[in-house]
Design an enzyme around this catalytic site. Structure first.
Site, PDB file in Angstrom:
ATOM      1  N   TYR B 151     -18.160 -20.942  54.271  1.00 46.07           N
ATOM      2  CA  TYR B 151     -18.689 -19.573  55.185  1.00 46.07           C
ATOM      3  C   TYR B 151     -19.762 -18.994  54.502  1.00 46.07           C
ATOM      4  O   TYR B 151     -19.947 -18.892  53.314  1.00 46.07           O
ATOM      5  CB  TYR B 151     -17.376 -18.936  55.147  1.00 46.07           C
ATOM      6  CG  TYR B 151     -17.553 -17.324  55.440  1.00 46.07           C
ATOM      7  CD1 TYR B 151     -18.102 -16.894  56.669  1.00 46.07           C
ATOM      8  CD2 TYR B 151     -17.367 -16.256  54.357  1.00 46.07           C
ATOM      9  CE1 TYR B 151     -18.116 -15.646  56.874  1.00 46.07           C
ATOM     10  CE2 TYR B 151     -17.483 -14.890  54.834  1.00 46.07           C
ATOM     11  CZ  TYR B 151     -17.864 -14.620  56.360  1.00 46.07           C
ATOM     12  OH  TYR B 151     -18.141 -13.328  56.313  1.00 46.07           O
ATOM     13  N   ILE B 238      -7.478 -17.058  54.206  1.00 42.98           N
ATOM     14  CA  ILE B 238      -7.240 -16.124  55.205  1.00 42.98           C
ATOM     15  C   ILE B 238      -7.038 -16.582  56.539  1.00 42.98           C
ATOM     16  O   ILE B 238      -6.530 -16.109  57.381  1.00 42.98           O
ATOM     17  CB  ILE B 238      -8.693 -15.290  55.203  1.00 42.98           C
ATOM     18  CG1 ILE B 238      -9.673 -16.008  55.670  1.00 42.98           C
ATOM     19  CG2 ILE B 238      -8.954 -14.575  53.938  1.00 42.98           C
ATOM     20  CD1 ILE B 238     -10.902 -15.253  55.999  1.00 42.98           C
TER      21      ILE B 238
END
Lengths: 417, 417
Positions: B151, B238
């Protein structure tokens, strides 16, 4: 699986005591937490007087909420907005939120100044706002001057993770703890001798813990000072709406809009709804900077502490209601003034005097010098221990606010309705 | 009043480009912001495929809210709680909130593990949680290993204000971008040669952008690696509830509770409700650490990014409703699987293949290598410009995810209901 202790594997920040949790300020809080007073259930517990809470006017807020069900994304009337709000994560914030905050900031300052919503940057409470400002303006080892006495939390907020230093600026009771040019110059010169680069001056107006305001001449002198030195000015104005009697509050925004020589790029305001509205739990901190680069950088940093969009939405609705806001501010001040009077009268009966120039904030600056055996900080700490453990009041000693004169204690007239 | 430009007066952090806003990842976002697609009003605008949003099941949430008016402090049924919640600012968080989050974290992991509410630390989103972890574990100049592709926001979250470095760990398509012991050792040894102290390994499981999960053997190998090197393991989980087909998700919590040699003080989980519940705007980030010192330090740091107490209260009510949570997780996975199928089928018709081992997340890892003239990152960037400016899709190039092989692009199957 096993647990092995190897704290040397943590960072220096995590291994050191920079948070300051062992200071008397936080120690008093912990004493309260472990034995909180309750009039019925724990009448011998410790009474919390260390937390500046404004709870006098929640009835007005609850009435407003009942009358405005669309302000919440969790009511049948507002729930259709839930999706759009729950997924909103733009670090600019909801435009309605920034507009409403800018308008509220002006209203709280008597509409003598205006604020540009595009300069409103949100942050996780004033705590997050102060840290962000420090990250934007100073490198590790560089410093801010801070007139004393000042809010003990600054030592955590501005220093802990940034590596920035705070340099106290002395004040004295003989002139009601005013911020003088001479004291500012002294602190600045001392820093220079220590090879510390001063990057800014942090003032709190109205003052926590003094409850006093800076007058126009002092504010102008401060503006001249920071311009001459070419350093930043950070103005914490989180108690702006708590000025409950004359003279009126003068924001730094008013001074820099005067015909005064000032480089606006040096001026930044920290604001919050924790004191003026009494919403510390909602974590609405604001940076208002006149410096484009700081607005831009602080906004990027706000990703680490954005205000919940659910809360932004509710606050936007509430603060857009002019009639409600006007009534809330007026009523809140009336109630604060009454509470302040009750408290000072009570202390007067016990022959305790307070700084008389206070007309703002949720506190008094109590003069307990007469109760010290000697005018030393050792004696101040001894008195503090008596107050907390025998009188069972959580107040903090003046030294935890970096007060340079022993014997002063902040008294919070708990603002409960 | 005047404006003078003197950006040299700002900090190095503010004056440098450490935020990474000029990377293609954020550049695509800005292109979208300036010309967003709308089916009616702006059919030639750019379609946002750069944001991992889970909006498939908001109908369930809205129904729940209508049926649970006491969950909000802004309804007639709940407003009596407004005062106590608005003033709540304890950095431990509401006990009901921590209990509900701990229970939800277990449920999302198939109740094969349990979580201790006292180890749940809140933070401003996963963004704030990652920065906090970096501040707790590493000093400026020290590093975390991070398997690629990863990310792009990590470069901001973990590095920008902390001064911590991220060292990419290579992976390749020939074995479906698996995290191998060999690649970990190589990255670790390279860091050593560069005199960089490695303090930890950061893994994302399920992976953003791959949509794959780490299998049990890989997780065990990672646990052995960090124990041998005596470095921390930060697991970003997450996307735990977005695993929509077999095999099932295996949390690091499950591995460390196995009969495996592991120093639990080294293990930390980052969680959030932004993806699994689809609430990025609410800024609910969580650190779950097995290390007492990290729990304590992270909690103090959470003062800079506490979750709004209004939001804590609502989340506590919602996630405590077992029946609702069970139904939401099930239904959400069913809808994600269907959406994933529609998307992969559509791409297949256009002869675009995706990484086949993906069964989680809100994205696909598209193999566009066949569209490159040459297998270089220059050609990848050229293709990206065509996609964003001519095809008008905001996807990011694989290189912005630090992918070491040109031609891979993340495709987000926008999870709208």
């Amino acid at each position: 699986m096993v647990f092995k202790l190897n704290n040397h594997l943590l960072s220096r920040i995590a291994s050191s005591n920079g948070h300051g949790e062992d200071s008397p300020y936080f120690e008093g809080w912990k004493a309260y937490d472990s034995n909180p007073h309750h009039p019925m259930e724990n009448p011998n517990g410790i009474i919390q007087m260390g937390l500046a809470e404004n709870q006098l006017s929640f009835d007005l807020i609850q009435d407003w909420l009942k009358n405005n069900p669309k302000a919440s994304i969790c009511t049948p009337e507002g729930v259709n907005e839930f999706r759009e709000i729950a997924i909103f994560q733009d670090y600019h914030g909801l435009p309605e939120f920034r507009n409403a905050v800018a308008k509220f900031m002006a209203k709280v300052r008597g509409n003598k100044v205006t604020f540009d919503p595009d300069r409103v940057v949100m942050n996780g409470g004033a705590t997050g706002a102060h840290e962000t400002i420090a990250f934007c303006l100073a490198d590790p080892g560089e410093a801010f001057l801070v007139p004393t006495p000042y809010y003990p939390g600054f030592d955590r907020d501005l220093r802990w993770r940034t590596g920035v230093k705070l340099i106290p600026v002395d004040s004295e009771s003989s002139n009601n703890f005013k911020v003088t040019r001479e004291a500012l110059e002294n602190a600045y010169e001392m820093a220079k001798l220590d090879n510390i680069k001063v990057k800014g001056l942090l003032i709190t107006n109205p003052s926590n813990p003094l409850g006093t305001m800076l007058d126009r001449e002092t504010l102008r002198s401060i503006v001249r000072f920071i311009n001459e030195k070419n350093i930043h000015l950070v103005c914490d104005e989180i108690y702006a709406a708590t000025v409950f009697s004359q003279p009126e509050f003068i924001s730094i925004a008013e001074i820099v809009q005067e015909d005064i020589e000032c480089n606006l790029n040096l001026v930044h305001i920290v604001y919050s709804l924790s004191k003026d509205m009494g919403f510390p739990g909602l974590r609405v901190g604001i940076i208002y900077s006149y410096n484009d680069a700081v607005v831009s950088c602080a906004r990027k940093m706000s990703s680490f502490g954005l205000v919940s969009s659910q809360t932004q939405y509710m606050i936007a609705s509430m603060l857009s209601d002019d009639e409600f806001v006007g009534k809330f501010i007026r009523e809140s001040k009336t109630r604060m003034a009454a509470r302040h009077r009750v408290f000072t009268d009570g202390l007067a009966q016990a022959s305790i005097k307070c700084l008389e120039t206070s007309n703002a904030g949720l506190f008094l600056w109590m003069d307990l010098r007469g109760l010290l055996k000697e005018k030393t900080f050792e004696d101040e700490m001894a008195l503090w221990r008596v107050i907390i453990h025998e009188v069972k009041l959580n107040v903090s000693p003046g030294c935890s606010f970096h007060c340079t004169e022993p014997g002063w204690f902040p008294g919070l007239h708990r603002q409960h309705g």
